[in-house]
Design an enzyme around this catalytic site. Structure first.
Site, mmCIF file in Angstrom:
data_model
loop_
_atom_site.group_PDB
_atom_site.id
_atom_site.type_symbol
_atom_site.label_atom_id
_atom_site.label_comp_id
_atom_site.label_asym_id
_atom_site.label_seq_id
_atom_site.Cartn_x
_atom_site.Cartn_y
_atom_site.Cartn_z
ATOM 1 N N SER A 145 34.044 3.051 4.061
ATOM 2 C CA SER A 145 33.456 1.721 3.943
ATOM 3 C C SER A 145 34.231 0.702 4.797
ATOM 4 O O SER A 145 34.259 0.818 6.009
ATOM 5 C CB SER A 145 33.385 1.303 2.479
ATOM 6 O OG SER A 145 32.313 0.406 2.275
ATOM 7 N N LYS B 220 22.170 -21.372 -10.344
ATOM 8 C CA LYS B 220 23.585 -21.717 -10.193
ATOM 9 C C LYS B 220 24.498 -20.664 -10.802
ATOM 10 O O LYS B 220 25.620 -20.464 -10.334
ATOM 11 C CB LYS B 220 23.861 -23.092 -10.827
ATOM 12 C CG LYS B 220 25.258 -23.625 -10.577
ATOM 13 C CD LYS B 220 25.508 -23.807 -9.079
ATOM 14 C CE LYS B 220 26.903 -24.334 -8.826
ATOM 15 N NZ LYS B 220 27.225 -24.382 -7.395
#
Length: 317
Positions: free
Chosen positions: A132, A184
């Site tokens: 990765s 949010k």
């Protein structure tokens, strides 16, 4: 022993005696150089990309001093090497499962900028794990070599979060959030994500995944088309032989082979292999510290289960 105690007591009773304040934690020191092998005129810097790749400093424990992040150490090391006229090449010794997207990208960028300014070969050697974000960093190298037993690949992005809503209900704890908009608190661990929030997260992941593919396509040794790359970049890990067949690496070999290659390119068969260190972190050979591997706690640095989730170029077996 008794005599020493009496002398100490007498010293403390003397008027006007001065006390010396000795700090328990020594002040930070700049990087120093040590020679690992060779006695030639030119130098090869062995630069470690080990453990979890993160922008965060590593804790020094209760009394220890926190150590700089990997991002900081790599940048400092490259700057030191750039100022040294004898440095004829750099080897990235990689043993990392990856880390945060941003940290991986910063390190790759710094390596590319170093190559443009210094104009010396930079080779990557995956000694254990280069998955990765570890592989992402390796794409900056002119060539990628992997040890025969190395693991690489895991090309992709992951976003992790806990959902502790059920647990909170069982123990009688209720979370209340006041927010300016309904998105949010997206990916909050205190409630299940809505289908729309999952879609928004997937869109970000897709963009970051696309960037991962871009950097592989740009790597000096790449011979894959984008369609071919997509087929092998599904998040799976590869052995060295599988990675070579998939054209993700350039060759299988050992760290010694990479050192020999740079020595040949530099025209100095005895070029010194050097590393940078701080007091207390001496290394005695090219493999010292090569087995460093992040534990679960370190692997999740940058990811707060009860706070904001992070997008990661990370392999979590």
């Amino acid at each position: 022993m008794r005599r020493a105690f009496l002398l100490l007591s007498l010293f403390l009773m003397l008027p006007g005696c001065a006390f010396v304040n000795v700090p328990l934690i020594p002040p930070p020191s700049p990087l120093a150089e040590q020679v690992l092998e060779g006695d030639g005129a030119k130098k090869i810097l062995l630069l470690d990309i080990s453990g979890t790749i993160s922008e965060e400093e590593k804790s020094g424990g209760l009394l220890g001093r926190s150590s700089p992040s990997l991002v900081s150490v790599v940048r400092e090391s490259l700057h030191k090497a750039e100022q040294d006229r004898d440095v004829a090449g750099v080897i990235l010794r990689i043993n990392s499962p990856g880390g945060t997207v941003t940290a991986s990208d910063i390190i790759r960028h710094d390596i590319n900028m170093f190559k443009k300014r210094k104009k010396v070969p930079v080779l990557a050697c995956i000694v254990g794990t280069g998955a990765s974000g570890g592989y992402y960093v390796a794409t900056a190298a002119d060539e990628i070599t992997a040890h025969p037993t190395a693991i690489t690949g895991s090309i992709g992005v992951i976003l992790m979060k806990f959902n502790v809503e059920g647990l909170m209900g069982k123990i009688g704890v209720e979370e209340q959030t006041v927010k300016s908009g309904d998105k949010k608190d997206i990916m909050s661990p205190f409630r299940k994500a809505t289908p729309e929030e999952v879609k928004l997260g997937q869109e970000i992941i897709d963009q970051l995944y696309g960037r991962f593919l871009d950097v592989i396509m740009e790597r000096p040794g790449n011979s894959l088309t984008r369609d071919e790359l997509r087929k092998v970049a599904d998040g799976r890990v590869y052995t060295a032989s599988q990675a070579l067949e998939a054209k993700l690496i350039d060759r299988i070999g050992y760290l010694d082979d990479v050192i020999a290659e740079i020595r040949t390119a530099a025209g100095d068969g005895k070029a010194r292999v050097v590393s940078y260190y701080r007091p207390g972190s001496y290394k005695g050979s090219i493999y010292a510290g090569a087995a460093e591997k992040a534990g679960l706690a370190e692997a999740l640095s940058g990811w707060d289960a009860f706070g904001a989730s992070s997008f990661m170029y990370l392999w979590r077996p």
